[in-house]
Design a protein around this motif. Sequence first.
Motif, short mmCIF file in Angstrom:
data_model
loop_
_atom_site.label_atom_id
_atom_site.label_comp_id
_atom_site.label_asym_id
_atom_site.label_seq_id
_atom_site.Cartn_x
_atom_site.Cartn_y
_atom_site.Cartn_z
N UNK A 278 -17.70 -9.81 5.62
CA UNK A 278 -19.18 -9.59 5.79
C UNK A 278 -19.77 -10.79 5.48
N UNK A 279 -20.68 -11.35 6.45
CA UNK A 279 -21.21 -12.83 6.30
C UNK A 279 -22.76 -12.70 5.36
N UNK A 280 -23.07 -13.72 4.64
CA UNK A 280 -24.25 -13.71 4.02
C UNK A 280 -25.49 -13.40 4.70
N UNK A 281 -25.39 -13.59 5.77
CA UNK A 281 -26.66 -13.07 6.70
C UNK A 281 -26.77 -11.86 7.09
N UNK A 282 -25.55 -11.07 7.06
CA UNK A 282 -25.68 -9.67 7.11
C UNK A 282 -26.03 -9.12 5.97
N UNK A 283 -25.49 -9.48 4.77
CA UNK A 283 -25.76 -8.98 3.29
C UNK A 283 -27.29 -9.28 3.32
N UNK A 284 -28.18 -10.26 3.38
CA UNK A 284 -29.41 -10.46 3.57
C UNK A 284 -30.10 -9.47 4.44
N UNK A 285 -29.66 -9.39 5.37
CA UNK A 285 -30.52 -8.58 6.39
C UNK A 285 -30.46 -6.92 6.02
N UNK B 35 -13.89 -7.63 -5.49
CA UNK B 35 -14.44 -7.56 -4.07
C UNK B 35 -15.48 -7.75 -3.90
N UNK B 36 -16.70 -7.22 -4.62
CA UNK B 36 -18.11 -7.27 -4.50
C UNK B 36 -18.57 -8.78 -4.64
N UNK B 37 -17.83 -9.34 -5.96
CA UNK B 37 -18.17 -10.54 -6.40
C UNK B 37 -17.58 -11.79 -5.22
N UNK B 38 -16.60 -11.28 -4.59
CA UNK B 38 -16.12 -12.39 -3.66
C UNK B 38 -17.02 -11.94 -2.40
N UNK B 39 -17.46 -10.98 -2.04
CA UNK B 39 -18.25 -10.94 -0.90
C UNK B 39 -19.75 -11.28 -1.19
N UNK C 41 -20.91 9.02 14.12
CA UNK C 41 -22.36 8.70 15.08
C UNK C 41 -22.18 7.60 15.90
N UNK C 42 -21.40 6.40 15.55
CA UNK C 42 -21.16 5.19 15.96
C UNK C 42 -19.79 4.69 15.75
N UNK C 43 -19.30 3.77 16.38
CA UNK C 43 -18.13 2.95 16.02
C UNK C 43 -18.56 1.50 16.32
N UNK C 44 -18.38 0.51 15.58
CA UNK C 44 -18.75 -0.89 15.53
C UNK C 44 -17.75 -1.73 15.48
N UNK C 45 -17.57 -3.01 16.04
CA UNK C 45 -16.54 -4.01 16.05
C UNK C 45 -16.29 -4.53 14.39
N UNK C 46 -17.47 -4.58 13.72
CA UNK C 46 -17.34 -4.94 12.50
C UNK C 46 -18.61 -4.88 11.78
N UNK C 47 -18.57 -5.06 10.44
CA UNK C 47 -20.10 -4.95 9.53
C UNK C 47 -21.07 -5.76 10.20
N UNK C 48 -20.83 -6.93 10.67
CA UNK C 48 -21.76 -7.71 11.27
C UNK C 48 -22.57 -7.08 12.19
N UNK C 49 -22.07 -5.94 12.97
CA UNK C 49 -22.93 -5.40 13.92
C UNK C 49 -23.87 -4.48 13.53
N UNK C 50 -23.73 -4.22 12.35
CA UNK C 50 -24.49 -2.82 11.62
C UNK C 50 -25.94 -3.25 11.66
N UNK C 51 -26.65 -4.26 11.21
CA UNK C 51 -28.03 -4.33 11.31
C UNK C 51 -28.56 -4.09 12.76
#
Length: 290
Positions: free
Chosen positions: A155-162, A183-187, A274-284
């Motif tokens: 997960x990218x910082x931008x995705x977390x922020x959004x 893991x959460x600290x690393x992310x 409900x949906x399938x995404x390539x990665x967590x980046x696509x969630x927002x």
Amino acid sequence: MNADAVVLDIDGVLVDVADSYRRAIVESISRVYDDTIPKADVQAFKDAGGFNNDWELTYAAALYVLASRDGLDHSIEEFTDRIAETDGGLDAAEQVVAAALPEDAHSCVHNEWNPEKLRAVFQQLYLGSELYADLEDAEPTLDTRGYINDEPVLIEPETIAELTANYPVGIVTGRPSAEADIALARADLDVADEHRFTMDDWEEGKPHPRALMTLAERFDAGRVVFVGDTLDDIRTATNARETDSEREYFGVGVLTGGLTGEEGTRKYEESGAEAVIDSITDLPVLLADN
């Protein structure tokens, strides 16, 4: 989906565990029994259901290896299909072995089967000697670096922020609490204790819906999206939807865990995603479009 809250799994969603947890499963069995299953076949156990706990998956795969030595003639696909037909998990694996072997062979398998030793080896391989001594309060017998250091962040910082700017974010994971912290600290994702469930916080484990439903209540959310990398994650959302008529739950599968490509997408959809995404980046984007 018009989500009021987003709940995330950790493994395969926030961090890649192909060379950590899954490697530890395969190599623990190899070190204890000098034989193991291919790493690719770990997914067959995951798909069978009931193996949110990777220690129990290790025990079940070791049971398969030992039973195969004593006359079990199932392929891994046949074995895990039988597990799925028997409601999934370690108890089902034991039932499949018991039904397939004569009593004397079954007795021999159980005499060799040592879940306690498998867990100790697993934890040393995964955590490394120093962290094992600290978290397990036990003297390590192996000199290991720890596969936990080989978990790329997904997960990218931008995705977390959004996500955190627009939704309350929770965690439901099969990891022990201390390993979830790492893991959460690393992310670099900060989630309050009351907004997460780990192995230490609930006995049932996924796909039981209690953890997800409890977070929905704590968030006072009417519509909850749960993102995971296994079919049990999707089943967790489905079970919550069937159990809690006051709220709506949506399971979203990511293709960054063991389920990938067209086959992974198909399996998710057949399980009710409900949906399938390539990665967590696509969630927002997915959430904004719905």
